[in-house]
Motif scaffolding. Structure first.
Motif, PDB file in Angstrom:
ATOM      1  N   ASP A  29       0.809  -1.207   0.000  1.00 32.03           N
ATOM      2  CA  ASP A  29       0.000   0.000   0.000  1.00 32.03           C
ATOM      3  C   ASP A  29       0.849   1.267   0.000  1.00 32.03           C
ATOM      4  OD1 ASP A  29      -2.366  -1.402  -0.038  1.00 32.03           O
ATOM      5  OD2 ASP A  29      -2.536  -1.459   2.148  1.00 32.03           O
ATOM      6  N   ASN A  30       2.149   1.131  -0.139  1.00 26.60           N
ATOM      7  CA  ASN A  30       3.045   2.269  -0.153  1.00 26.60           C
ATOM      8  C   ASN A  30       3.184   2.780  -1.585  1.00 26.60           C
ATOM      9  OD1 ASN A  30       4.841   4.188   0.635  1.00 26.60           O
ATOM     10  ND2 ASN A  30       6.564   2.791   0.856  1.00 26.60           N
ATOM     11  N   TYR A  31       2.235   3.612  -2.019  1.00 25.73           N
ATOM     12  CA  TYR A  31       2.223   4.142  -3.370  1.00 25.73           C
ATOM     13  C   TYR A  31       1.714   5.575  -3.342  1.00 25.73           C
ATOM     14  CZ  TYR A  31      -2.762   3.311  -3.003  1.00 25.73           C
ATOM     15  OH  TYR A  31      -4.061   3.319  -2.580  1.00 25.73           O
ATOM     16  N   THR A  32       1.919   6.270  -4.429  1.00 25.91           N
ATOM     17  CA  THR A  32       1.389   7.612  -4.576  1.00 25.91           C
ATOM     18  C   THR A  32       0.149   7.517  -5.452  1.00 25.91           C
ATOM     19  OG1 THR A  32       3.615   8.510  -4.446  1.00 25.91           O
ATOM     20  CG2 THR A  32       1.902   9.940  -5.350  1.00 25.91           C
ATOM     21  N   PRO A  33      -1.020   7.892  -4.941  1.00 21.29           N
ATOM     22  CA  PRO A  33      -2.243   7.771  -5.741  1.00 21.29           C
ATOM     23  C   PRO A  33      -2.259   8.748  -6.915  1.00 21.29           C
ATOM     24  CG  PRO A  33      -2.688   8.929  -3.696  1.00 21.29           C
ATOM     25  CD  PRO A  33      -1.272   8.445  -3.619  1.00 21.29           C
ATOM     26  N   VAL A  34      -3.011   8.406  -7.932  1.00 20.81           N
ATOM     27  CA  VAL A  34      -3.212   9.286  -9.070  1.00 20.81           C
ATOM     28  C   VAL A  34      -4.326  10.258  -8.700  1.00 20.81           C
ATOM     29  CG1 VAL A  34      -3.904   9.442 -11.486  1.00 20.81           C
ATOM     30  CG2 VAL A  34      -2.475   7.534 -10.720  1.00 20.81           C
ATOM     31  N   ILE A  35      -4.007  11.548  -8.647  1.00 19.72           N
ATOM     32  CA  ILE A  35      -4.976  12.592  -8.338  1.00 19.72           C
ATOM     33  C   ILE A  35      -5.189  13.422  -9.603  1.00 19.72           C
ATOM     34  CG2 ILE A  35      -5.540  14.596  -6.908  1.00 19.72           C
ATOM     35  CD1 ILE A  35      -5.281  11.968  -5.302  1.00 19.72           C
ATOM     36  N   VAL A  36      -6.445  13.496 -10.044  1.00 20.41           N
ATOM     37  CA  VAL A  36      -6.795  14.284 -11.221  1.00 20.41           C
ATOM     38  C   VAL A  36      -7.653  15.449 -10.731  1.00 20.41           C
ATOM     39  CG1 VAL A  36      -7.824  14.265 -13.521  1.00 20.41           C
ATOM     40  CG2 VAL A  36      -6.789  12.175 -12.605  1.00 20.41           C
ATOM     41  N   THR A  37      -7.287  16.669 -11.141  1.00 20.03           N
ATOM     42  CA  THR A  37      -8.010  17.866 -10.723  1.00 20.03           C
ATOM     43  C   THR A  37      -8.882  18.372 -11.867  1.00 20.03           C
ATOM     44  OG1 THR A  37      -6.206  18.459  -9.241  1.00 20.03           O
ATOM     45  CG2 THR A  37      -7.748  20.213  -9.816  1.00 20.03           C
ATOM     46  N   PHE A  38     -10.121  18.728 -11.505  1.00 20.33           N
ATOM     47  CA  PHE A  38     -11.079  19.307 -12.443  1.00 20.33           C
ATOM     48  C   PHE A  38     -11.547  20.637 -11.865  1.00 20.33           C
ATOM     49  CE2 PHE A  38     -11.193  14.791 -12.882  1.00 20.33           C
ATOM     50  CZ  PHE A  38     -11.345  14.547 -14.232  1.00 20.33           C
ATOM     51  N   THR A  39     -11.787  21.625 -12.714  1.00 22.84           N
ATOM     52  CA  THR A  39     -12.324  22.894 -12.252  1.00 22.84           C
ATOM     53  C   THR A  39     -13.495  23.304 -13.130  1.00 22.84           C
ATOM     54  OG1 THR A  39     -10.777  24.169 -13.604  1.00 22.84           O
ATOM     55  CG2 THR A  39     -10.108  23.696 -11.337  1.00 22.84           C
ATOM     56  N   ALA A  40     -14.326  24.182 -12.575  1.00 15.36           N
ATOM     57  CA  ALA A  40     -15.465  24.728 -13.316  1.00 15.36           C
ATOM     58  C   ALA A  40     -15.667  26.172 -12.898  1.00 15.36           C
ATOM     59  CB  ALA A  40     -16.726  23.921 -13.045  1.00 15.36           C
ATOM     60  N   ASN A  41     -15.971  27.015 -13.858  1.00 13.66           N
ATOM     61  CA  ASN A  41     -16.352  28.391 -13.617  1.00 13.66           C
ATOM     62  C   ASN A  41     -17.874  28.430 -13.675  1.00 13.66           C
ATOM     63  OD1 ASN A  41     -16.222  31.164 -13.304  1.00 13.66           O
ATOM     64  ND2 ASN A  41     -16.029  31.534 -15.506  1.00 13.66           N
ATOM     65  N   LEU A  42     -18.527  28.759 -12.555  1.00 16.38           N
ATOM     66  CA  LEU A  42     -19.986  28.742 -12.500  1.00 16.38           C
ATOM     67  C   LEU A  42     -20.539  30.105 -12.891  1.00 16.38           C
ATOM     68  CD1 LEU A  42     -20.492  26.787  -9.135  1.00 16.38           C
ATOM     69  CD2 LEU A  42     -20.128  25.888 -11.425  1.00 16.38           C
ATOM     70  N   THR A  43     -21.360  30.117 -13.923  1.00 17.52           N
ATOM     71  CA  THR A  43     -21.972  31.335 -14.440  1.00 17.52           C
ATOM     72  C   THR A  43     -23.473  31.112 -14.584  1.00 17.52           C
ATOM     73  OG1 THR A  43     -21.567  30.620 -16.721  1.00 17.52           O
ATOM     74  CG2 THR A  43     -19.861  32.001 -15.694  1.00 17.52           C
ATOM     75  N   PRO A  44     -24.253  32.189 -14.719  1.00 17.92           N
ATOM     76  CA  PRO A  44     -25.705  32.022 -14.848  1.00 17.92           C
ATOM     77  C   PRO A  44     -26.072  31.120 -16.025  1.00 17.92           C
ATOM     78  CG  PRO A  44     -25.180  34.306 -14.392  1.00 17.92           C
ATOM     79  CD  PRO A  44     -23.872  33.600 -14.660  1.00 17.92           C
ATOM     80  N   VAL A  45     -27.055  30.245 -15.788  1.00 15.81           N
ATOM     81  CA  VAL A  45     -27.532  29.359 -16.841  1.00 15.81           C
ATOM     82  C   VAL A  45     -28.367  30.168 -17.824  1.00 15.81           C
ATOM     83  CG1 VAL A  45     -27.507  27.349 -15.314  1.00 15.81           C
ATOM     84  CG2 VAL A  45     -29.606  28.652 -15.589  1.00 15.81           C
ATOM     85  N   THR A  46     -28.569  29.631 -18.999  1.00 15.09           N
ATOM     86  CA  THR A  46     -29.371  30.293 -20.015  1.00 15.09           C
ATOM     87  C   THR A  46     -30.749  30.625 -19.451  1.00 15.09           C
ATOM     88  OG1 THR A  46     -28.204  29.057 -21.728  1.00 15.09           O
ATOM     89  CG2 THR A  46     -30.298  30.068 -22.355  1.00 15.09           C
ATOM     90  N   THR A 111     -17.674   5.609  -9.293  1.00 11.82           N
ATOM     91  CA  THR A 111     -17.557   4.365 -10.053  1.00 11.82           C
ATOM     92  C   THR A 111     -16.638   4.541 -11.262  1.00 11.82           C
ATOM     93  OG1 THR A 111     -19.414   4.834 -11.526  1.00 11.82           O
ATOM     94  CG2 THR A 111     -19.934   3.758  -9.405  1.00 11.82           C
ATOM     95  N   ASP A 112     -16.231   3.427 -11.835  1.00  8.37           N
ATOM     96  CA  ASP A 112     -15.420   3.472 -13.053  1.00  8.37           C
ATOM     97  C   ASP A 112     -16.170   4.181 -14.185  1.00  8.37           C
ATOM     98  OD1 ASP A 112     -13.157   2.192 -12.031  1.00  8.37           O
ATOM     99  OD2 ASP A 112     -13.926   0.203 -12.522  1.00  8.37           O
ATOM    100  N   ALA A 113     -17.472   3.913 -14.319  1.00  6.33           N
ATOM    101  CA  ALA A 113     -18.273   4.560 -15.366  1.00  6.33           C
ATOM    102  C   ALA A 113     -18.330   6.070 -15.150  1.00  6.33           C
ATOM    103  CB  ALA A 113     -19.680   3.966 -15.400  1.00  6.33           C
ATOM    104  N   GLN A 114     -18.466   6.498 -13.887  1.00  3.46           N
ATOM    105  CA  GLN A 114     -18.486   7.926 -13.590  1.00  3.46           C
ATOM    106  C   GLN A 114     -17.125   8.557 -13.863  1.00  3.46           C
ATOM    107  OE1 GLN A 114     -19.886   7.556  -9.539  1.00  3.46           O
ATOM    108  NE2 GLN A 114     -21.953   8.237 -10.101  1.00  3.46           N
ATOM    109  N   ILE A 115     -16.047   7.848 -13.548  1.00  4.94           N
ATOM    110  CA  ILE A 115     -14.707   8.360 -13.839  1.00  4.94           C
ATOM    111  C   ILE A 115     -14.544   8.573 -15.338  1.00  4.94           C
ATOM    112  CG2 ILE A 115     -12.230   7.785 -13.845  1.00  4.94           C
ATOM    113  CD1 ILE A 115     -12.702   6.444 -11.090  1.00  4.94           C
ATOM    114  N   MET A 119     -13.781  12.193 -16.911  1.00  4.11           N
ATOM    115  CA  MET A 119     -12.569  12.408 -17.707  1.00  4.11           C
ATOM    116  C   MET A 119     -12.887  12.935 -19.103  1.00  4.11           C
ATOM    117  SD  MET A 119      -9.980  11.653 -15.773  1.00  4.11           S
ATOM    118  CE  MET A 119      -8.529  10.818 -16.319  1.00  4.11           C
ATOM    119  N   ALA A 120     -14.085  12.639 -19.592  1.00  2.00           N
ATOM    120  CA  ALA A 120     -14.507  13.115 -20.917  1.00  2.00           C
ATOM    121  C   ALA A 120     -15.164  14.503 -20.842  1.00  2.00           C
ATOM    122  CB  ALA A 120     -15.474  12.111 -21.542  1.00  2.00           C
ATOM    123  N   ASN A 121     -15.110  15.143 -19.662  1.00  2.00           N
ATOM    124  CA  ASN A 121     -15.711  16.468 -19.450  1.00  2.00           C
ATOM    125  C   ASN A 121     -17.216  16.470 -19.696  1.00  2.00           C
ATOM    126  OD1 ASN A 121     -13.105  17.481 -18.904  1.00  2.00           O
ATOM    127  ND2 ASN A 121     -12.768  17.914 -21.058  1.00  2.00           N
TER     128      ASN A 121
END
Length: 158
Positions: A29-46, A111-115, A119-121
């Motif tokens: 268990d001595n490993y460095t996990p893969v961390i993926v960062t996502f960001t979003a700019n929240l603006t008014p919806v249509t 879940t894997d499906a959610q990942i 990842m596909a934005n």
């Protein structure tokens, strides 16, 4: 001569055994996990005539299949918040008790499906208010960086 041959054979076997042992243990268990960062700019919806704004940062621990989300906002009082799929389906609801003040923090398993969809934005953050029950501000979660994956356990390969 036989002694030299036996000694050489034993030494060769030891060297082969040592070279085949790469020091990695798949159960380590001595490993460095893969961390993926996502960001979003929240603006008014249509259709929303709002001056509200916000931002979201999601840190995906791809190795452990968990996430931590932080949503900052101003100019509105949300009553609900969610991560939605591109088709509008709610994928990850935020506990209503956590949405009225900024920042909103949500964490959990993924879940894997959610990942794959993340990842596909294909996911977006949406904050709903009384004035705009279908959402006042939203923004697409977009991958902005990856870290980790190395370490003593060979946790890479993602």
């Amino acid at each position: 001569m036989k002694s030299l041959f036996h000694f050489s054979a034993i030494l060769l076997l030891l060297l082969i055994g040592t070279s085949c042992s790469n020091g990695y243990d798949d159960n380590n268990d001595n490993y460095t996990p893969v961390i993926v960062t996502f960001t979003a700019n929240l603006t008014p919806v249509t259709g929303a005539t709002s001056s509200a704004s916000g931002s979201a940062t999601l840190k995906l621990n791809q190795t452990a299949k968990t996430f931590d989300l932080k949503v900052n906002f101003s100019g509105l009082t949300p009553i609900h918040g969610h991560i939605h799929a591109a088709d509008g389906t709610i994928v990850i609801p935020f506990p209503d008790a956590n949405v009225s003040t900024s920042p909103i923090s949500v964490s959990g398993s993924i879940t894997d499906a959610q990942i794959t969809e993340l990842m596909a934005n294909h996911y977006y953050v949406n904050l709903h208010t009384t004035a705009y029950p279908n959402g006042e501000i939203s923004g697409t979660l977009t991958k902005t960086g990856t870290s980790g994956g190395g370490g003593d356990g060979g946790g890479g390969g993602y």
